[in-house]
Motif scaffolding. Structure first.
Motif, PDB file in Angstrom:
ATOM      1  N   ARG A 131      21.550  -8.682  -1.064  1.00 28.24           N
ATOM      2  CA  ARG A 131      22.830  -7.978  -1.177  1.00 28.24           C
ATOM      3  C   ARG A 131      23.061  -7.206   0.119  1.00 28.24           C
ATOM      4  O   ARG A 131      22.385  -6.207   0.389  1.00 28.24           O
ATOM      5  CB  ARG A 131      22.821  -7.008  -2.363  1.00 28.24           C
ATOM      6  N   LYS A 132      24.009  -7.638   0.927  1.00 30.24           N
ATOM      7  CA  LYS A 132      24.270  -6.976   2.202  1.00 30.24           C
ATOM      8  C   LYS A 132      24.942  -5.617   2.020  1.00 30.24           C
ATOM      9  O   LYS A 132      24.860  -4.759   2.897  1.00 30.24           O
ATOM     10  CB  LYS A 132      25.168  -7.855   3.077  1.00 30.24           C
ATOM     11  N   PHE A 133      25.627  -5.419   0.913  1.00 32.09           N
ATOM     12  CA  PHE A 133      26.462  -4.232   0.755  1.00 32.09           C
ATOM     13  C   PHE A 133      25.674  -2.936   0.923  1.00 32.09           C
ATOM     14  O   PHE A 133      26.138  -1.994   1.560  1.00 32.09           O
ATOM     15  CB  PHE A 133      27.155  -4.246  -0.612  1.00 32.09           C
ATOM     16  N   ARG A 134      24.473  -2.887   0.330  1.00 29.77           N
ATOM     17  CA  ARG A 134      23.699  -1.650   0.396  1.00 29.77           C
ATOM     18  C   ARG A 134      23.338  -1.300   1.832  1.00 29.77           C
ATOM     19  O   ARG A 134      23.323  -0.128   2.215  1.00 29.77           O
ATOM     20  CB  ARG A 134      22.427  -1.795  -0.437  1.00 29.77           C
ATOM     21  N   ALA A 135      23.021  -2.310   2.639  1.00 26.78           N
ATOM     22  CA  ALA A 135      22.625  -2.059   4.025  1.00 26.78           C
ATOM     23  C   ALA A 135      23.815  -1.731   4.909  1.00 26.78           C
ATOM     24  O   ALA A 135      23.713  -0.915   5.834  1.00 26.78           O
ATOM     25  CB  ALA A 135      21.873  -3.274   4.577  1.00 26.78           C
ATOM     26  N   ILE A 136      24.969  -2.351   4.640  1.00 24.55           N
ATOM     27  CA  ILE A 136      26.115  -2.212   5.535  1.00 24.55           C
ATOM     28  C   ILE A 136      26.958  -0.987   5.201  1.00 24.55           C
ATOM     29  O   ILE A 136      27.535  -0.357   6.098  1.00 24.55           O
ATOM     30  CB  ILE A 136      26.962  -3.503   5.495  1.00 24.55           C
ATOM     31  N   THR A 137      27.036  -0.602   3.932  1.00 26.07           N
ATOM     32  CA  THR A 137      27.899   0.521   3.544  1.00 26.07           C
ATOM     33  C   THR A 137      27.646   1.790   4.362  1.00 26.07           C
ATOM     34  O   THR A 137      28.596   2.401   4.870  1.00 26.07           O
ATOM     35  CB  THR A 137      27.752   0.815   2.037  1.00 26.07           C
ATOM     36  N   PRO A 138      26.378   2.222   4.551  1.00 25.00           N
ATOM     37  CA  PRO A 138      26.167   3.460   5.337  1.00 25.00           C
ATOM     38  C   PRO A 138      26.562   3.332   6.800  1.00 25.00           C
ATOM     39  O   PRO A 138      26.687   4.357   7.493  1.00 25.00           O
ATOM     40  CB  PRO A 138      24.644   3.687   5.211  1.00 25.00           C
ATOM     41  N   LEU A 139      26.755   2.124   7.296  1.00 23.95           N
ATOM     42  CA  LEU A 139      27.090   1.923   8.700  1.00 23.95           C
ATOM     43  C   LEU A 139      28.587   2.081   8.961  1.00 23.95           C
ATOM     44  O   LEU A 139      29.005   2.162  10.119  1.00 23.95           O
ATOM     45  CB  LEU A 139      26.638   0.528   9.156  1.00 23.95           C
ATOM     46  N   LEU A 140      29.403   2.097   7.892  1.00 15.61           N
ATOM     47  CA  LEU A 140      30.846   2.236   8.036  1.00 15.61           C
ATOM     48  C   LEU A 140      31.233   3.703   8.215  1.00 15.61           C
ATOM     49  O   LEU A 140      30.481   4.598   7.815  1.00 15.61           O
ATOM     50  CB  LEU A 140      31.569   1.686   6.803  1.00 15.61           C
ATOM     51  N   PRO A 141      32.410   3.971   8.800  1.00 12.32           N
ATOM     52  CA  PRO A 141      32.914   5.351   8.790  1.00 12.32           C
ATOM     53  C   PRO A 141      32.959   5.870   7.358  1.00 12.32           C
ATOM     54  O   PRO A 141      33.313   5.137   6.429  1.00 12.32           O
ATOM     55  CB  PRO A 141      34.321   5.204   9.384  1.00 12.32           C
ATOM     56  N   ARG A 142      32.601   7.120   7.181  1.00  9.53           N
ATOM     57  CA  ARG A 142      32.430   7.668   5.831  1.00  9.53           C
ATOM     58  C   ARG A 142      33.674   7.492   4.965  1.00  9.53           C
ATOM     59  O   ARG A 142      33.574   7.211   3.774  1.00  9.53           O
ATOM     60  CB  ARG A 142      32.056   9.154   5.925  1.00  9.53           C
ATOM     61  N   ASP A 143      34.868   7.632   5.559  1.00  8.59           N
ATOM     62  CA  ASP A 143      36.087   7.558   4.763  1.00  8.59           C
ATOM     63  C   ASP A 143      36.515   6.128   4.463  1.00  8.59           C
ATOM     64  O   ASP A 143      37.544   5.915   3.819  1.00  8.59           O
ATOM     65  CB  ASP A 143      37.227   8.302   5.459  1.00  8.59           C
ATOM     66  N   ARG A 144      35.758   5.146   4.932  1.00  8.87           N
ATOM     67  CA  ARG A 144      36.134   3.744   4.701  1.00  8.87           C
ATOM     68  C   ARG A 144      35.078   2.987   3.888  1.00  8.87           C
ATOM     69  O   ARG A 144      35.201   1.788   3.697  1.00  8.87           O
ATOM     70  CB  ARG A 144      36.345   3.029   6.035  1.00  8.87           C
ATOM     71  N   ARG A 145      34.046   3.676   3.445  1.00  9.97           N
ATOM     72  CA  ARG A 145      32.926   2.978   2.808  1.00  9.97           C
ATOM     73  C   ARG A 145      33.284   2.360   1.469  1.00  9.97           C
ATOM     74  O   ARG A 145      32.823   1.272   1.141  1.00  9.97           O
ATOM     75  CB  ARG A 145      31.740   3.939   2.645  1.00  9.97           C
ATOM     76  N   SER A 146      34.100   3.039   0.687  1.00  9.78           N
ATOM     77  CA  SER A 146      34.409   2.517  -0.647  1.00  9.78           C
ATOM     78  C   SER A 146      35.499   1.463  -0.624  1.00  9.78           C
ATOM     79  O   SER A 146      35.654   0.705  -1.579  1.00  9.78           O
ATOM     80  CB  SER A 146      34.817   3.664  -1.579  1.00  9.78           C
ATOM     81  N   THR A 147      36.262   1.399   0.464  1.00 13.60           N
ATOM     82  CA  THR A 147      37.417   0.503   0.484  1.00 13.60           C
ATOM     83  C   THR A 147      37.221  -0.731   1.347  1.00 13.60           C
ATOM     84  O   THR A 147      37.811  -1.768   1.080  1.00 13.60           O
ATOM     85  CB  THR A 147      38.662   1.256   0.984  1.00 13.60           C
TER      86      THR A 147
END
Length: 765
Positions: A131-147
């Motif tokens: 599952r890539k999502f767990r690894a990639i989510t923290p790498l996004l800007p904080r305000d864009r992680r859920s979207t």
């Protein structure tokens, strides 16, 4: 490093003969029999929709095994899903091969081979990141992680499928016309951080398995030879969906061998957005010199009427030959809005079922997940059982999972968590056409809220964790293929499936084709996607669109898809009975028309066709009575910028120029003239170098006066630029070729001003 067994030796097979295999050819038509028995390799079998693709693939493997052409223990059949691999093995067992043939996905086979390589080289096996999502989510800007995480993962997977490293992503993404949710430089940074994270933590994702297997096969000769000895006869299903990374792995497995058979249909290549490259199948003999291509064009699924309409989606393609007798004529209907459309679909679904038919023999297909909810609700309101197959299921979405994760651990009432069941409001533009990703995201959370309301209606005091468990049970029920229910699916999710009756909804601009498909390749893929949807029908085919569509609290006016014109034309020209001779005559006529007035897939073409369709509907006439395709082709060739130039277009006289001129010029002005739509360059004589000092200043001034007179009140430069006047005064051309050699004078200007200008220059002498 160890290798198992002697290299490249074929074990003898006692008792195998072609006579033992004769029974496997029973029931095959001539095309299928040839595809099964032809000895030439590499071989590509281009199998149209409903032509018996899987039957031919499994019969070929079984027949060649029974006839002693190859050893089934040395066969590797590659598929794209575990389900397809399981079905292929099951069919081969029924044909007498038991479990001798290896079948699996590219990733599964690569993983198995890499584990062997890691073991033989005493390399500690890395952890598989499934599952890539767990690894990639923290790498996004904080305000864009859920979207945006879902879309960022898609971009990284596309780049890896194309073998594009992080450093090259930004340039290559722009070249391919990608539309990422964040700036390309930001995606590239996230991609780089993701690769570094995996290296630091000894993680590999599924794409890494393919890349590392390629490297092991290429750099470790003993290992590569052992794997090629193990699998000598390669088969690939759905070859149009192979991406460059998978193709590189296939080439490493082959290592120059020609023992390859692939099966696929370029007309069903619908995953280019995800990295697939149908060129591997379309130009098979270029990729595999000496290869052979055979075609399966006889369709066993659909009526001639369905095939005719489906072929019209591909514009000019000859329909497949129907094996079934004629059936009902497909229908087209428009409705005031999307809810009225859903109600009408529900009514027709009930009519098509009759008094004792099965609901599961019908499907409603839509282009996007965002359209599905109103259709599902319309069916439920009519007490019709329904299940959804929405490409990426609701509970498979990373943003939905993120919203549900805290609920699954909470024993508080669900009513206190309802505010959490929504996407980021800053990202919800509410404009379906402008941002389809946001439309699908908002539709997913709308569906989540509807399910929450249903749960609370059943259990008003229900807890958040109780809702989470109930929701997962509902999702399993929704995907239960054994239930007798009408299927609602996206075009993509419908690939590989078939139903007796298919309702294709939402045939509107902005949806078919999707709004963000602007490049020719993307538009061509959208055409193929529509073809896939239409060709799922066996007998009944019903097409609808809505004049208004609501999204959240916004309602937008809609226009019919400009491709609907092709489908309506095909339906209007269905003659009964549908004799084979008539099919052949009409196909020949269609081919001839295409040769003379073929229009390319391009945004400017589609806008012109949409405008023509609007004009035709307003006047209640056929579209060709506004302008024929030959006129549109001439319009593209001339590419006029003035009403006077517009009159040079074939089929446009003074009346039509006056009536439609402003509209046509505005459409052309909204696009840059594409190089592939330009007329062939005019051969010009090579002019001698021009020195501006050679220009007679008196002649230049006279030409300025002549230009001002010809401008007729418009800016003088619209006739000729100053540089052109100076060059005219310096060279003083005496014929058309001389004028064409002057910078700024092309065929259109020559047509308009040439004779007058030559006369003027002659008088000056």
């Amino acid at each position: 490093m160890s290798t198992t067994g002697p290299l490249f030796t074929e074990e003898p097979r006692d008792g195998a003969s072609e006579s033992d295999a004769d029974g496997l050819l029973a029931g095959l038509n001539d095309e299928q029999r040839h595809a099964v028995t032809v000895d030439t390799v590499p071989l590509a079998i281009r199998a149209g929709a409903g032509s018996g693709k899987t039957r031919v693939l499994t019969r070929r493997i079984a027949w060649r095994s029974q006839a002693g052409r190859h050893d089934p223990r040395r066969v590797l059949a590659l598929t794209f899903t575990r389900k397809a691999a399981g079905q292929l093995r099951s069919r081969l067992r029924s044909l007498g091969l038991r479990d001798q043939v290896a079948a699996g996905t590219f990733h599964a086979v690569a993983y198995a081979q890499l584990r062997t390589w890691w073991h033989e080289n005493d390399v500690r096996e890395p952890e598989l990141l499934d599952r890539k999502f767990r690894a990639i989510t923290p790498l996004l800007p904080r305000d864009r992680r859920s979207t945006d995480v879902l879309d960022v993962v898609t971009e990284i997977e596309w780049a890896k499928a194309r073998r594009i490293p992080p450093e090259a992503y930004a340039d290559r993404a722009e070249g391919f016309g990608r539309n990422p949710p964040l700036p390309p430089s930001t995606i590239a940074r996230i991609y780089r951080d993701y690769e570094d994270l995996k290296a630091d933590q000894r993680l590999v994702d599924f794409d890494d398995l393919l890349e590392q297997c390629v490297r092991a096969l290429r750099t470790d000769k003993a290992f590569g030879d052992a794997q090629r000895w193990r699998f000598r006869h390669l088969y690939v299903d759905e070859f149009q969906d192979v991406n460059p990374l998978q193709f590189a792995l296939l080439a490493a497995w082959l290592d120059g061998s020609d023992d390859l058979c692939v099966v696929g249909d370029p007309d069903q290549a619908i995953y280019g957005w995800n990295g697939a490259d149908a060129d591997h199948l379309e130009r098979f003999t270029a990729h595999f010199p000496g290869g052979t291509v055979v075609e399966l064009r006889q369709n066993y699924r659909s009526t001639p009427q369905v095939l005719r309409v489906a072929a019209a989606a591909l514009r000019g393609r000859e329909p497949m030959r129907a094996n079934r007798p004629g059936g009902p004529t497909p229908t087209v209907a428009d409705h005031p809005d999307d809810r009225a459309e859903a109600t009408a679909i529900s009514r027709r679904v009930r009519e098509c079922r009759g008094t004792s038919g099965a609901w599961s023999r019908q499907a409603v297909l839509v282009r996007t997940n965002a359209q599905a909810e109103v259709v599902v609700q319309g069916l439920r309101d009519a007490d019709i059982p329904v299940r959804t197959r929405a490409g990426s299921g609701l509970l498979d979405r990373a943003d939905v999972k993120a919203a549900l994760r805290p609920l699954s651990r909470s024993e508080r009432p669900l009513s206190q968590h309802l505010g959490d069941l929504r996407p980021d409001p800053d990202r919800d533009a509410g404009d379906e056409d402008a941002n389809p990703r946001d439309a699908d995201r908002t539709a997913a959370f709308d569906r989540l809220r509807v399910l929450a309301d249903e749960f609370l209606a059943l259990e008003p005091a229900g807890t958040a964790s109780g809702f989470s468990g109930w929701l997962h049970s509902q999702a399993r029920a929704a995907d239960d293929d054994s239930a007798d229910a009408v299927e609602v699916a996206t075009f993509h999710a419908a690939k590989g499936l078939e139903w007796e009756t298919v309702h294709v909804a939402g045939l509107e601009q902005g949806l078919v084709p999707i709004a963000h498909a602007r490049q020719p390749d993307a538009l061509a893929e959208e055409r193929r996607l529509l073809y896939v949807a239409l060709s799922r029908a066996e007998e009944g085919l019903h097409l609808t669109w809505a004049q208004q569509r609501s999204f959240k609290d916004r309602t937008s006016n809609r226009r019919p898809s400009f491709w609907l014109e092709d489908l309506e034309f095909a339906i209007a020209n269905l003659d009964q009975p549908f004799e084979k001779a008539e099919q052949a005559r009409r196909a020949a006529l269609a081919r001839e028309q295409v040769r003379t007035t073929r229009l390319p897939d391009h945004p400017v073409v589609e806008e012109l066709r949409a405008w023509r369709l609007d004009q035709a509907r307003a006047a209640d006439v056929e579209a060709y009575k506004v302008f024929r395709d030959v006129t549109l082709a001439s319009l593209l060739s001339v590419w006029p910028t003035t009403v006077e130039e517009l009159r040079q277009v074939t089929g446009i006289g003074p009346v039509k120029a006056d009536r439609f001129g402003d509209d046509l010029l505005a459409i052309l002005a909204g696009h840059e003239r594409p190089a592939d739509l330009a007329p062939p360059p005019v051969r010009r004589p090579t002019p001698p170098p021009v020195d501006p000092g050679d220009a007679d200043p008196d002649l230049v001034e006279a030409l300025r006066a002549w230009r001002l007179d010809r401008a007729g009140g418009k800016p003088a430069y619209t006739v000729f630029a100053d540089a052109t006047l100076h060059e005219l005064a310096a060279t003083r051309p005496t014929d058309d070729d001389g004028l064409l050699a002057v910078s700024g004078i092309g065929p259109a200007k020559l047509e308009r001003f040439g004779a007058d200008l030559l006369a003027f220059l002659a008088e000056w002498e």
